[in-house]
Design a protein around this motif. Structure first.
Motif, PDB file in Angstrom:
ATOM      1  N   GLY A 395       0.630  -1.273   0.170  1.00  0.00           N
ATOM      2  CA  GLY A 395      -0.131   0.384   0.037  1.00  0.00           C
ATOM      3  C   GLY A 395       0.355   1.327   0.114  1.00  0.00           C
ATOM      4  O   GLY A 395       2.774   1.731  -0.343  1.00  0.00           O
ATOM      5  N   SER A 396       0.126   2.385   0.478  1.00  0.00           N
ATOM      6  CA  SER A 396       0.934   3.319   0.224  1.00  0.00           C
ATOM      7  C   SER A 396      -0.015   4.228   1.748  1.00  0.00           C
ATOM      8  O   SER A 396      -0.406   4.251   2.514  1.00  0.00           O
ATOM      9  CB  SER A 396       0.489   4.515  -0.836  1.00  0.00           C
ATOM     10  N   HIS A 397       1.058   5.898   1.528  1.00  0.00           N
ATOM     11  CA  HIS A 397       0.331   6.791   2.536  1.00  0.00           C
ATOM     12  C   HIS A 397       1.579   5.906   4.062  1.00  0.00           C
ATOM     13  O   HIS A 397       1.274   5.956   5.157  1.00  0.00           O
ATOM     14  CB  HIS A 397      -0.622   6.892   2.882  1.00  0.00           C
ATOM     15  N   ASN A 398       2.661   5.217   3.799  1.00  0.00           N
ATOM     16  CA  ASN A 398       3.534   4.089   4.878  1.00  0.00           C
ATOM     17  C   ASN A 398       4.591   3.920   4.752  1.00  0.00           C
ATOM     18  O   ASN A 398       5.674   4.187   3.690  1.00  0.00           O
ATOM     19  CB  ASN A 398       2.597   2.997   5.595  1.00  0.00           C
ATOM     20  N   PRO A 399       5.350   3.815   5.955  1.00  0.00           N
ATOM     21  CA  PRO A 399       6.633   3.731   5.396  1.00  0.00           C
ATOM     22  C   PRO A 399       7.568   2.621   4.807  1.00  0.00           C
ATOM     23  O   PRO A 399       7.908   2.348   4.369  1.00  0.00           O
ATOM     24  CB  PRO A 399       7.310   3.468   6.956  1.00  0.00           C
ATOM     25  N   ASP A 400       6.680   1.076   4.777  1.00  0.00           N
ATOM     26  CA  ASP A 400       6.629  -0.236   4.370  1.00  0.00           C
ATOM     27  C   ASP A 400       5.965  -0.084   2.911  1.00  0.00           C
ATOM     28  O   ASP A 400       6.014  -1.463   1.684  1.00  0.00           O
ATOM     29  CB  ASP A 400       5.929  -1.111   5.199  1.00  0.00           C
ATOM     30  N   GLU A 401       5.814   1.200   1.535  1.00  0.00           N
ATOM     31  CA  GLU A 401       5.822   1.001   0.569  1.00  0.00           C
ATOM     32  C   GLU A 401       7.289   0.523  -0.403  1.00  0.00           C
ATOM     33  O   GLU A 401       8.382   0.856   0.278  1.00  0.00           O
ATOM     34  CB  GLU A 401       5.787   2.302   0.110  1.00  0.00           C
ATOM     35  N   ALA A 402       7.287  -0.137  -1.277  1.00  0.00           N
ATOM     36  CA  ALA A 402       8.134  -1.108  -1.158  1.00  0.00           C
ATOM     37  C   ALA A 402       7.900  -1.206  -3.171  1.00  0.00           C
ATOM     38  O   ALA A 402       7.439  -1.677  -3.240  1.00  0.00           O
ATOM     39  CB  ALA A 402       8.420  -2.457  -1.034  1.00  0.00           C
ATOM     40  N   MET A 403       8.552  -0.228  -3.916  1.00  0.00           N
ATOM     41  CA  MET A 403       8.831   0.001  -4.963  1.00  0.00           C
ATOM     42  C   MET A 403      10.140  -0.098  -5.324  1.00  0.00           C
ATOM     43  O   MET A 403      10.583  -0.151  -5.141  1.00  0.00           O
ATOM     44  CB  MET A 403       8.485   1.375  -5.246  1.00  0.00           C
ATOM     45  N   GLU A 404      10.260  -1.323  -6.461  1.00  0.00           N
ATOM     46  CA  GLU A 404      11.476  -1.775  -6.867  1.00  0.00           C
ATOM     47  C   GLU A 404      12.042  -0.733  -7.551  1.00  0.00           C
ATOM     48  O   GLU A 404      11.192  -0.307  -9.121  1.00  0.00           O
ATOM     49  CB  GLU A 404      11.546  -3.173  -7.522  1.00  0.00           C
ATOM     50  N   ILE A 405      13.306  -0.668  -8.229  1.00  0.00           N
ATOM     51  CA  ILE A 405      13.444   0.971  -8.947  1.00  0.00           C
ATOM     52  C   ILE A 405      13.574  -0.402 -10.946  1.00  0.00           C
ATOM     53  O   ILE A 405      13.300   0.604 -11.695  1.00  0.00           O
ATOM     54  CB  ILE A 405      15.131   1.082  -8.868  1.00  0.00           C
ATOM     55  N   ALA A 406      13.216  -1.579 -11.137  1.00  0.00           N
ATOM     56  CA  ALA A 406      13.289  -2.498 -11.895  1.00  0.00           C
ATOM     57  C   ALA A 406      11.749  -1.647 -12.211  1.00  0.00           C
ATOM     58  O   ALA A 406      11.326  -1.941 -13.393  1.00  0.00           O
ATOM     59  CB  ALA A 406      13.444  -3.776 -12.215  1.00  0.00           C
ATOM     60  N   ASP A 407      10.863  -1.874 -11.680  1.00  0.00           N
ATOM     61  CA  ASP A 407       9.258  -1.906 -12.249  1.00  0.00           C
ATOM     62  C   ASP A 407       9.691  -0.364 -12.663  1.00  0.00           C
ATOM     63  O   ASP A 407       8.761   0.248 -13.268  1.00  0.00           O
ATOM     64  CB  ASP A 407       8.349  -2.101 -11.140  1.00  0.00           C
TER      65      ASP A 407
END
Length: 423
Positions: A395-407
């Motif tokens: 999800g978003s609006h939290n410290p655990d946002e996890a987007m990969e640079i490759a994506d």
């Protein structure tokens, strides 16, 4: 802040370093905090400006104290496409919501500046202030200033921390509040050919489907009831037979069951809809295990890309409340509804971005956005708008946002491919 120029650094490594530098710049007890119209937001913009200049890009500031980046030869272009998003965050939020879209625009320009991609049409990357509602209780303030659509109530909204009105915070930054109050756009909208925004997905669809990115077809509008009351009659849980009960909890349950069935039916017939009751409860001062409650209060948030579907659901909700109220001997008091219109992305942009995604990944995928974005404000102001989502876990609006640079780089590639093919 003096920074070394890493000329040989590839674009993915450069993007990752920019994200990490800004994460360090705005770190909080958990996650990051970049408050709207704050010094921390200004520091983030200053970092981005220095990074852009190191890559040979032109940097300018607009009347809303946002930053615009471009290739030097496009700095004074009469018309241009904007690739933008916001740099502020919610308190102790994630680092990618908003910022990913700003860095995406920069990477598209840096790629062209380094001669890796062509930009036949002028592009300006826009780093905006003030999108999150966490600070003043109003969202998309930066884009509303640019499009001249900030309501008076929001102009006077108090900051959650220091209680000063938004107008005072704008004046501190030197923004022309007379123009804002008169609802004059702070930019010339006629010069913007299109507004494009890359954003992390805030739901689980791309993760679940194992797809790195998506083209957004529209941003869901909604109507919300913050505090619906269903009023019945209190009674002893053991002493009142079913026939004599006026039970608001069962009335609420029946309403939700009917809404859920209609939701499923609309999805089966190709309609777009989501609905949520996130706040539900009987009065804690009076509820008890052996007492039929006399009242239940609940919220309702109903969203769709389609205005007709929202109208249909609002009428259906009214009818069902009346029907259940009659059959169960209770009364629903919904209170006022708050509504936001849906914003459809421009069909030509959606088609072009889908073709670009097919070229990049071999297969186009498109979806609706459940959350709101600056793109909706530009779309409603008449600027053709489009969006690309990037896969993101947790999800978003939290410290655990996890987007990969490759994506992220797949999303950037879609934007560059689209701009190269633009007629």
């Amino acid at each position: 802040m003096h920074m070394k120029h890493h000329r040989t650094e590839d674009l993915a490594t450069l993007a990752a370093r920019m994200f990490e530098d800004i994460r360090a710049l705005s770190a909080d007890a958990a996650g990051v905090s970049r408050p709207a119209f704050s010094d921390k937001e200004s520091e983030t913009l200053a970092y981005l400006a220095e990074r852009a200049r190191a890559e040979g890009l032109s940097v300018s500031e607009d009347a809303g104290r946002n930053l615009l980046f471009s290739l030097p030869e496009h700095e004074s272009a009469d018309r241009f496409t904007v690739i933008g998003s916001h740099v502020d965050s919610v308190p102790m939020g994630g680092n990618y919501d908003g910022l990913a879209g700003v860095i995406a625009g920069l990477i598209v320009l840096i790629s062209a500046r380094r001669g890796l991609r062509a930009l036949p049409r002028p592009v300006k990357a826009l780093a905006m202030r003030g999108e999150e509602s966490a600070w003043f209780g109003a969202c998309y303030i930066g884009s509303k200033l640019l499009t001249g659509s900030l309501p008076e109530g929001e102009f006077n909204a108090a900051h959650k921390g220091d209680a000063r009105p938004l107008s005072a915070h704008l004046e501190t930054l030197g923004i022309d509040t007379a123009a804002v109050k008169a609802r004059q756009p702070l930019c010339d909208l006629d010069r913007i050919e299109a507004y494009l925004e890359l954003h992390i997905e805030q739901g689980p669809l791309l993760v679940e489907r194992n797809i790195p990115a998506a083209v957004v077809t529209g941003i869901r509008g909604n109507f919300r009831y913050r505090d619906i009351h269903c009023i019945g009659q209190a009674g002893h849980s053991g002493a009142v037979p079913r026939a004599y009960r006026h039970d608001p909890v069962l009335a609420f349950a029946e309403l939700m069951h009917r809404l859920d069935g209609t939701w499923q039916h609309l999805l089966h017939t190709g309609k777009d809809l989501v609905l949520t009751s996130g706040v539900v409860g009987t009065d804690p001062a009076r509820h008890a295990i052996a007492r039929i409650p006399d009242e239940i209060a609940f919220s309702l948030d109903i969203r769709s890309q389609d205005a007709a579907t929202l109208d249909q659901m609002q009428a259906y909700l009214r009818d069902e409340m009346t029907d259940i109220g009659r059959s169960r001997g209770v009364r629903f008091d919904p209170g006022p509804a708050v509504a936001v219109a849906p914003a459809l992305m421009d069909p030509d942009l959606v088609g072009g971005l889908e073709r670009a995604m097919a070229a990049v990944t071999g297969d186009a995928f498109s979806m609706a956005s459940g959350g709101g974005h600056d793109a909706a404000v530009f779309a409603q102001a008449g600027v053709p708008s489009g969006m690309v989502f990037v896969r993101n876990r947790n999800g978003s609006h939290n410290p655990d946002e996890a987007m990969e640079i490759a994506d992220f780089m797949v999303g950037v590639d879609i934007l560059s491919t689209y701009m190269e093919a633009r007629p």
